[in-house]
Design a protein around this motif. Structure first.
Motif, PDB file in Angstrom:
ATOM      1  N   THR A   1       0.879  -1.173   0.007  1.00 28.20           N
ATOM      2  CA  THR A   1      -0.067   0.097  -0.056  1.00 28.20           C
ATOM      3  C   THR A   1       0.707   1.275  -0.066  1.00 28.20           C
ATOM      4  OG1 THR A   1      -1.614  -1.275   1.255  1.00 28.20           O
ATOM      5  CG2 THR A   1      -1.854   1.171   1.123  1.00 28.20           C
ATOM      6  N   MET A   2       0.697   2.186  -0.979  1.00 24.12           N
ATOM      7  CA  MET A   2       1.305   3.335  -1.120  1.00 24.12           C
ATOM      8  C   MET A   2       0.556   4.367  -0.156  1.00 24.12           C
ATOM      9  SD  MET A   2       2.239   5.997  -4.124  1.00 24.12           S
ATOM     10  CE  MET A   2       0.552   6.390  -4.431  1.00 24.12           C
ATOM     11  N   VAL A   3       1.431   4.672   1.070  1.00 23.56           N
ATOM     12  CA  VAL A   3       0.996   5.622   2.085  1.00 23.56           C
ATOM     13  C   VAL A   3       1.203   7.212   1.882  1.00 23.56           C
ATOM     14  CG1 VAL A   3       0.680   3.847   3.917  1.00 23.56           C
ATOM     15  CG2 VAL A   3       2.930   4.933   3.622  1.00 23.56           C
ATOM     16  N   HIS A   4       2.018   7.329   1.186  1.00 24.40           N
ATOM     17  CA  HIS A   4       2.394   8.900   0.712  1.00 24.40           C
ATOM     18  C   HIS A   4       3.038   8.801  -0.745  1.00 24.40           C
ATOM     19  CE1 HIS A   4       3.511  12.932   0.983  1.00 24.40           C
ATOM     20  NE2 HIS A   4       4.851  12.681   0.445  1.00 24.40           N
ATOM     21  N   PRO A   5       2.590   9.614  -1.677  1.00 25.34           N
ATOM     22  CA  PRO A   5       1.240  10.368  -1.290  1.00 25.34           C
ATOM     23  C   PRO A   5       0.092   9.244  -1.726  1.00 25.34           C
ATOM     24  CG  PRO A   5       2.093  10.407  -3.744  1.00 25.34           C
ATOM     25  CD  PRO A   5       3.015   9.835  -2.957  1.00 25.34           C
ATOM     26  N   ILE A   6      -0.983   9.903  -0.731  1.00 25.12           N
ATOM     27  CA  ILE A   6      -2.259   8.996  -1.044  1.00 25.12           C
ATOM     28  C   ILE A   6      -2.539   9.041  -2.613  1.00 25.12           C
ATOM     29  CG2 ILE A   6      -4.795   8.784  -0.322  1.00 25.12           C
ATOM     30  CD1 ILE A   6      -3.138   8.251   1.927  1.00 25.12           C
ATOM     31  N   GLY A   7      -2.927   8.003  -3.209  1.00 18.97           N
ATOM     32  CA  GLY A   7      -3.411   8.173  -4.462  1.00 18.97           C
ATOM     33  C   GLY A   7      -2.816   6.923  -5.463  1.00 18.97           C
ATOM     34  N   SER A   8      -2.840   7.066  -6.729  1.00 19.73           N
ATOM     35  CA  SER A   8      -2.756   5.807  -7.473  1.00 19.73           C
ATOM     36  C   SER A   8      -1.334   5.777  -7.871  1.00 19.73           C
ATOM     37  CB  SER A   8      -3.696   6.189  -8.685  1.00 19.73           C
ATOM     38  OG  SER A   8      -3.501   5.167  -9.404  1.00 19.73           O
ATOM     39  N   THR A   9      -0.915   4.660  -8.395  1.00 18.72           N
ATOM     40  CA  THR A   9       0.471   4.501  -8.883  1.00 18.72           C
ATOM     41  C   THR A   9       0.139   4.039 -10.565  1.00 18.72           C
ATOM     42  OG1 THR A   9       0.438   1.801  -8.385  1.00 18.72           O
ATOM     43  CG2 THR A   9       1.634   3.308  -6.721  1.00 18.72           C
ATOM     44  N   ARG A  10      -0.879   4.124 -10.803  1.00 21.44           N
ATOM     45  CA  ARG A  10      -1.609   3.860 -12.278  1.00 21.44           C
ATOM     46  C   ARG A  10      -0.901   5.006 -12.890  1.00 21.44           C
ATOM     47  NH1 ARG A  10      -4.544  -0.526 -13.421  1.00 21.44           N
ATOM     48  NH2 ARG A  10      -5.271  -1.573 -11.222  1.00 21.44           N
ATOM     49  N   PRO A  11      -0.634   4.899 -14.478  1.00 22.47           N
ATOM     50  CA  PRO A  11      -0.383   5.926 -15.214  1.00 22.47           C
ATOM     51  C   PRO A  11      -1.516   7.074 -15.443  1.00 22.47           C
ATOM     52  CG  PRO A  11      -0.624   3.914 -16.594  1.00 22.47           C
ATOM     53  CD  PRO A  11      -0.746   3.506 -15.073  1.00 22.47           C
ATOM     54  N   PRO A  12      -1.460   8.281 -15.833  1.00 16.52           N
ATOM     55  CA  PRO A  12      -2.576   9.336 -15.668  1.00 16.52           C
ATOM     56  C   PRO A  12      -3.543   8.630 -17.023  1.00 16.52           C
ATOM     57  CG  PRO A  12      -0.491  10.260 -16.292  1.00 16.52           C
ATOM     58  CD  PRO A  12      -0.248   8.741 -16.050  1.00 16.52           C
ATOM     59  N   CYS A  13      -4.721   9.164 -16.333  1.00 22.90           N
ATOM     60  CA  CYS A  13      -6.145   8.460 -17.515  1.00 22.90           C
ATOM     61  C   CYS A  13      -5.519   9.591 -18.820  1.00 22.90           C
ATOM     62  CB  CYS A  13      -7.258   9.410 -17.006  1.00 22.90           C
ATOM     63  SG  CYS A  13      -8.609   8.847 -17.939  1.00 22.90           S
ATOM     64  N   PRO A  14      -5.661   8.890 -19.798  1.00 20.91           N
ATOM     65  CA  PRO A  14      -5.389   9.575 -21.325  1.00 20.91           C
ATOM     66  C   PRO A  14      -6.293  10.688 -21.350  1.00 20.91           C
ATOM     67  CG  PRO A  14      -5.562   7.232 -21.589  1.00 20.91           C
ATOM     68  CD  PRO A  14      -6.231   7.433 -19.941  1.00 20.91           C
ATOM     69  N   LYS A  15      -5.748  11.870 -21.892  1.00 18.35           N
ATOM     70  CA  LYS A  15      -6.630  13.379 -22.171  1.00 18.35           C
ATOM     71  C   LYS A  15      -7.651  12.751 -23.134  1.00 18.35           C
ATOM     72  CE  LYS A  15      -3.381  15.041 -25.704  1.00 18.35           C
ATOM     73  NZ  LYS A  15      -2.816  13.848 -26.123  1.00 18.35           N
ATOM     74  N   GLU A  16      -7.390  11.948 -24.083  1.00 16.65           N
ATOM     75  CA  GLU A  16      -8.687  11.721 -25.069  1.00 16.65           C
ATOM     76  C   GLU A  16     -10.066  11.160 -24.524  1.00 16.65           C
ATOM     77  OE1 GLU A  16      -5.557  10.495 -25.202  1.00 16.65           O
ATOM     78  OE2 GLU A  16      -4.758  11.531 -26.929  1.00 16.65           O
ATOM     79  N   VAL A  17      -9.802  10.688 -23.223  1.00 17.61           N
ATOM     80  CA  VAL A  17     -11.291  10.132 -22.574  1.00 17.61           C
ATOM     81  C   VAL A  17     -12.079  11.226 -22.297  1.00 17.61           C
ATOM     82  CG1 VAL A  17     -11.831   8.680 -20.731  1.00 17.61           C
ATOM     83  CG2 VAL A  17      -9.810   8.112 -21.646  1.00 17.61           C
ATOM     84  N   PRO A  18     -13.479  11.059 -22.434  1.00 18.69           N
ATOM     85  CA  PRO A  18     -14.340  12.049 -22.323  1.00 18.69           C
ATOM     86  C   PRO A  18     -14.478  12.536 -20.813  1.00 18.69           C
ATOM     87  CG  PRO A  18     -15.441  10.523 -23.596  1.00 18.69           C
ATOM     88  CD  PRO A  18     -14.014   9.715 -23.219  1.00 18.69           C
ATOM     89  N   THR A  19     -14.619  13.584 -20.199  1.00 17.83           N
ATOM     90  CA  THR A  19     -14.534  13.853 -18.996  1.00 17.83           C
ATOM     91  C   THR A  19     -15.489  13.258 -17.917  1.00 17.83           C
ATOM     92  OG1 THR A  19     -14.327  16.337 -19.800  1.00 17.83           O
ATOM     93  CG2 THR A  19     -14.606  15.967 -17.528  1.00 17.83           C
ATOM     94  N   ASN A  20     -16.706  12.913 -18.380  1.00 19.15           N
ATOM     95  CA  ASN A  20     -17.458  12.033 -17.374  1.00 19.15           C
ATOM     96  C   ASN A  20     -17.201  10.867 -16.989  1.00 19.15           C
ATOM     97  OD1 ASN A  20     -18.114  11.255 -20.015  1.00 19.15           O
ATOM     98  ND2 ASN A  20     -20.014  10.254 -18.888  1.00 19.15           N
ATOM     99  N   ILE A  21     -16.298  10.238 -17.952  1.00 20.00           N
ATOM    100  CA  ILE A  21     -15.888   8.841 -17.903  1.00 20.00           C
ATOM    101  C   ILE A  21     -14.218   9.199 -17.080  1.00 20.00           C
ATOM    102  CG2 ILE A  21     -14.661   6.917 -18.895  1.00 20.00           C
ATOM    103  CD1 ILE A  21     -17.027   7.619 -21.364  1.00 20.00           C
ATOM    104  N   SER A  22     -13.659   9.917 -17.288  1.00 15.61           N
ATOM    105  CA  SER A  22     -12.294  10.148 -16.799  1.00 15.61           C
ATOM    106  C   SER A  22     -12.521  10.416 -15.205  1.00 15.61           C
ATOM    107  CB  SER A  22     -11.510  11.068 -17.497  1.00 15.61           C
ATOM    108  OG  SER A  22     -11.975  12.294 -17.395  1.00 15.61           O
ATOM    109  N   ASN A  23     -13.390  11.347 -14.917  1.00 10.63           N
ATOM    110  CA  ASN A  23     -13.530  11.740 -13.711  1.00 10.63           C
ATOM    111  C   ASN A  23     -13.828  10.523 -12.553  1.00 10.63           C
ATOM    112  OD1 ASN A  23     -13.580  14.244 -14.104  1.00 10.63           O
ATOM    113  ND2 ASN A  23     -15.403  14.927 -14.081  1.00 10.63           N
ATOM    114  N   ASP A  24     -14.624   9.696 -12.857  1.00 12.13           N
ATOM    115  CA  ASP A  24     -14.977   8.416 -12.387  1.00 12.13           C
ATOM    116  C   ASP A  24     -13.780   7.331 -12.336  1.00 12.13           C
ATOM    117  OD1 ASP A  24     -17.606   9.177 -11.581  1.00 12.13           O
ATOM    118  OD2 ASP A  24     -18.558   7.682 -13.148  1.00 12.13           O
ATOM    119  N   TYR A  25     -13.145   7.395 -13.416  1.00 14.82           N
ATOM    120  CA  TYR A  25     -11.909   6.528 -13.429  1.00 14.82           C
ATOM    121  C   TYR A  25     -10.955   7.044 -12.660  1.00 14.82           C
ATOM    122  CZ  TYR A  25      -7.397   4.323 -15.105  1.00 14.82           C
ATOM    123  OH  TYR A  25      -6.370   3.727 -15.399  1.00 14.82           O
ATOM    124  N   LYS A  26     -10.473   8.452 -12.475  1.00 13.91           N
ATOM    125  CA  LYS A  26      -9.457   8.902 -11.644  1.00 13.91           C
ATOM    126  C   LYS A  26     -10.055   8.749 -10.126  1.00 13.91           C
ATOM    127  CE  LYS A  26      -8.365  12.662 -15.020  1.00 13.91           C
ATOM    128  NZ  LYS A  26      -8.489  14.106 -15.232  1.00 13.91           N
TER     129      LYS A  26
END
Ligand SMILES: [Zn+2]
Length: 215
Positions: free
Chosen positions: A65-90
């Protein structure tokens, strides 16, 4: 995946790919990892730290478990993804290591929104997966099919009929859902955008030389 010194990866602070280095204290002593006795059964858990060579920020893991920073170790969401979908994904990525139930719920909603955006609309997610499988290459069609198996949809039919409901998750389900969504993002949004930009560049050249554009 645990981020360690001397390995390459994307920094969870600055999101820049780099090689991580050892963290040190003010006396330049390396602060690497500690075996910590943990729980009533006194099992060992590793507390580890390293530092980003780009932004200099420290990254701390306790076990997986990553305890700092709190968050994801996944690559950033591609900018091409529509906002409503990328918000839930993030948001799903943000809570991946904190709540598998919340992650799986957001991931299912994200998956359904991807299908709906592509006009794949059926009574439930399971039927939408069936429909989407008809048009996807085999490796992706197998991947979305396995969402039902990993999530044991047979035992939890509510997962496909009410995707927004928070229900118990199976081991590895949340992580697998996000892995599959990452692949779908690439297929549905990133690759078509790359093809389109190449096509646009070619058409520009054709136009400049007075030749008919490619359709
Ligand atoms: Zn960084």
């Amino acid at each position: 995946m645990v981020i360690e010194a001397n390995k390459k990866g994307t920094c969870p602070h600055c999101k820049i790919p780099n090689r991580f280095e050892n963290a040190t204290n003010h006396n330049d002593q390396v602060l690497h990892f500690w075996n910590v006795t943990n729980g009533l059964d006194n099992h060992n858990k590793i507390l580890s730290l390293c530092r980003c060579t780009n932004c200099g920020e420290v990254i701390i893991f306790f076990g997986e478990t990553m305890v700092h920073p709190i968050g994801s170790t996944r690559p950033p969401c591609p900018k091409e993804v529509p906002t409503n979908i990328s918000n839930d994904y993030k948001e799903a990525c943000l809570v991946e290591h904190l709540s598998s139930k919340a992650t799986a719920t957001l991931a299912r909603r994200c998956l359904q929104d991807i299908f709906h955006q592509r006009k794949i609309i059926k009574d439930d997610l399971s039927k939408e997966i069936d429909e989407a499988m008809k048009t996807l290459p085999s490796h992706l069609s197998e991947a979305i099919d396995s969402i039902r198996n990993v999530g044991n949809f047979g035992a939890h039919p509510i997962k496909s009929t009410n995707t927004g409901l928070i229900v118990d998750v199976e081991d590895g389900e949340a992580e697998w859902n996000l892995d599959v969504i990452e692949q779908l993002f690439d297929f549905y949004y990133v690759q078509p955008a790359i093809t389109q930009s190449k096509k646009d560049a070619l058409n520009l050249k054709l136009k400049e030389t007075g030749k008919p554009e490619m359709k």
